[in-house]
Design a protein around this motif. Sequence first.
Motif, short mmCIF file in Angstrom:
data_model
loop_
_atom_site.label_atom_id
_atom_site.label_comp_id
_atom_site.label_asym_id
_atom_site.label_seq_id
_atom_site.Cartn_x
_atom_site.Cartn_y
_atom_site.Cartn_z
N LEU A 401 0.82 -1.21 0.00
CA LEU A 401 0.00 0.00 0.00
C LEU A 401 0.86 1.26 0.00
O LEU A 401 0.57 2.23 -0.72
CB LEU A 401 -0.93 0.00 1.22
CG LEU A 401 -2.04 -1.05 1.23
CD1 LEU A 401 -2.84 -0.97 2.52
CD2 LEU A 401 -2.96 -0.88 0.02
N THR A 402 1.91 1.25 0.79
CA THR A 402 2.78 2.42 0.87
C THR A 402 3.44 2.70 -0.47
O THR A 402 3.50 3.86 -0.92
CB THR A 402 3.87 2.21 1.95
OG1 THR A 402 3.23 1.96 3.20
CG2 THR A 402 4.75 3.43 2.09
N GLN A 403 3.92 1.65 -1.13
CA GLN A 403 4.58 1.86 -2.42
C GLN A 403 3.57 2.23 -3.50
O GLN A 403 3.88 3.05 -4.38
CB GLN A 403 5.35 0.60 -2.81
CG GLN A 403 6.57 0.38 -1.91
CD GLN A 403 7.35 -0.87 -2.24
OE1 GLN A 403 8.02 -0.95 -3.26
NE2 GLN A 403 7.24 -1.87 -1.37
N LEU A 404 2.37 1.67 -3.43
CA LEU A 404 1.35 2.04 -4.41
C LEU A 404 0.94 3.51 -4.27
O LEU A 404 0.77 4.22 -5.26
CB LEU A 404 0.10 1.16 -4.22
CG LEU A 404 0.07 -0.20 -4.90
CD1 LEU A 404 -1.17 -0.99 -4.47
CD2 LEU A 404 0.08 -0.04 -6.42
N ILE A 405 0.77 3.95 -3.03
CA ILE A 405 0.28 5.30 -2.79
C ILE A 405 1.36 6.35 -2.99
O ILE A 405 1.12 7.39 -3.63
CB ILE A 405 -0.29 5.41 -1.35
CG1 ILE A 405 -1.48 4.48 -1.18
CG2 ILE A 405 -0.71 6.85 -1.04
CD1 ILE A 405 -1.95 4.33 0.26
N PHE A 406 2.57 6.10 -2.48
CA PHE A 406 3.58 7.15 -2.42
C PHE A 406 4.75 7.01 -3.37
O PHE A 406 5.43 7.99 -3.67
CB PHE A 406 4.14 7.25 -0.99
CG PHE A 406 3.10 7.49 0.06
CD1 PHE A 406 2.18 8.53 -0.07
CD2 PHE A 406 3.03 6.68 1.19
CE1 PHE A 406 1.22 8.76 0.91
CE2 PHE A 406 2.07 6.90 2.16
CZ PHE A 406 1.16 7.94 2.02
N PHE A 407 5.04 5.79 -3.87
CA PHE A 407 6.27 5.59 -4.63
C PHE A 407 6.06 4.94 -5.99
O PHE A 407 7.01 4.44 -6.59
CB PHE A 407 7.27 4.78 -3.79
CG PHE A 407 7.59 5.41 -2.48
CD1 PHE A 407 8.41 6.53 -2.42
CD2 PHE A 407 7.08 4.90 -1.30
CE1 PHE A 407 8.71 7.13 -1.20
CE2 PHE A 407 7.36 5.49 -0.07
CZ PHE A 407 8.17 6.62 -0.04
N LYS A 408 4.85 4.93 -6.49
CA LYS A 408 4.58 4.37 -7.81
C LYS A 408 4.43 5.52 -8.81
O LYS A 408 3.57 6.37 -8.66
CB LYS A 408 3.31 3.53 -7.79
CG LYS A 408 3.01 2.81 -9.11
CD LYS A 408 1.76 1.95 -8.98
CE LYS A 408 1.48 1.19 -10.28
NZ LYS A 408 1.15 2.09 -11.39
#
Length: 503
Positions: A401-408
Motif C-alpha cells: 500500500l505504501t509503495q502504491l500510494i507514495f512511490f509508484k
Amino acid sequence: MDVESAAVESQAPKFALPVDSEHKATEFRLFSVAAPHMRAFHLSWISFFCCFVSSFAAPPLLPIIRDNLNLTATDIGNAGIASVTGAVFARLAMGTACDLFGPRLASASLILLTAPAVYFTSIASSSISFLLVRFFTGFSLATFVSTQFWMSSMFSAPVVGTANGVSGGWGNLGGGATQLIMPLVFALIVNSGAVEFTAWRIAFFIPALFQMLSAFAVLTLGQDLPDGNFKKLQKSGDKEKDKFSKVFYHGITNYRGWILALTYGYCFGVELTIDNIIAEYFYDRFNLKLHTAGIIAASSGLANLFARPGGGIISDAVAKRFGMRGRLWALWVVQTLGGLFCILLGRVDSLSASIVVLIVFSVFVQTACGLTFGVVPFVSRRSLGVISGMTGGGGNVGAVLTQLIFFKGSKYSKETGITLMGIMIICCTLPIMLIYFPQWGGMFCGPSQNISSEEDYYLSEWNSQEREKGLHQGSLKFAENCRAERGKVKGLNSDEAQSTNIE
C-alpha cells in the motif's frame, strides 16, 4: 514416591539449556549451538537471511538493470510492489502450515520452491519478466513466519521476545547486507572481464545457491519442537494432529491479531519499502556513485544487527516489571518515534543529515518490529502460526500500500512520499491502544475485575469435547508458564490464581 520421582526424572529428556514444563528454553544463549533450541535459532535466522538477500538482490543493481531492460520509473515501482505482494498470502499460508506440519518442513519447502525464481532473474529480458521473477522470489519472505513460529515453540515466555527479535533481526540483516553483497559481486564479475549487462545476470547465481543450501540445512539439522518433529510426535501420540478449520478459525477471529497486522504494516512494511527505494533515492537525489549509494542504503538494513533484537530484549525487560502492559506501551512509544523521524527524513536536504536521520529512523522502526513479536506469541496458543502469519502478512500489505500510494510513478517525489509515510506510521500505530488481555489488561486498563486467569484465556480456544480428549494440555502448560506477564503489580499472585482456577 522417591523411587517413582527418580524413575520419571530418569526418563525425562535432557537439554543443554534449562527448560520449562513444555521443554521450552528459559534462557537464550546466543553463542551456543546446542540442539534443539539454539540450533533451531541459528538455522532459522540464517535461512531467513538468505531469503532476504535473494528478495532484495535487485534494488542495489537497479541503475544497471533499468538501463539494460529499459525500465521506466513505473516499471521499477511495479516490480518493487510485486516483490512484497506475493508474501502477503504466502505468510498467512505459512502460518497455517507451521501449525499443521511444523516449521522445519514448511520453511524448507518454501525456500526450495522459490529458489528457481532467483536463478531465472538472470534471464529476465523485459519489464514483465523482471516483475514476475521479483514477485515469485518475494514469496520466500514468508519464511519470516516460520522463523517466529519456531522461536516461539522453542523458547519460554521470559525470553521469547529476545529469541524472536534476534532471529528476525539477523534474518532481516539480509536487506542491508544485499546492498553491499550484490554491488561487490557485480564489481568482481566486471573486473573478471564480463560486460556490465552480463555481469548483473551472473551475480544472481550467488544468492540463489546460498538460498538452496540453507533449505537443505534446515531439513537435515533442524527439529520442529524441543521433543522432536511434528510427524514423529503425532505418530507416537505425544502430539495430537489439529484440524485446519479450528486452527484457522481461532486465529482470524482474534481481533488482537488484526491490530498487530495493521501496526506491523507500518514498521516492517516501511522497512521493506525503504529496502526497495533508498539506494535509488540517494543515487538520484545526491548524484552518488552506485557503490556509495549502496553503502548508505545498507546502513539502514544493517541496523537490524542490534535494533530488532533490541526490540525483543526491551519487550522482555519491561514485561518483567510491567507485564504485558509494558510490552504494549513500549511498542507504541518506539513505533511513534519512528514515524516522527521518517517525517524528518523526507524534510532534510543535505546528504550528511539524511544519512544520520535514516539510521536513527531505521533503528526505531526495526526496534518496533522486535517489540511486535514480543506480543504476538501470547495472542493465541492454539493458532500461533495463523497469528504470526497474519501479522507478518500485514507487514507486506503495508509495504504494498505504501509503495502504491507514495512511490509508484511520479505523483509524489520520493522525499514527499517519505514524509507522508511517516504520518501513516503515526496514525496506524494508534490502534495498539485497543489491544486488551482480560488476564493482564491493556495500555490504559488493568486486568478484568472478574477473576480471569491465563487458563481461562487459553482454554477458551478448546471446546468441552476437545478438553475431554485432553487436547488442551499444551495450552494448560503454556498458560502456567505465562503468569510472568502479569508483571510486578498488585493483584492476584500466581498461587492465588492457580488455586482459584482449580476451584
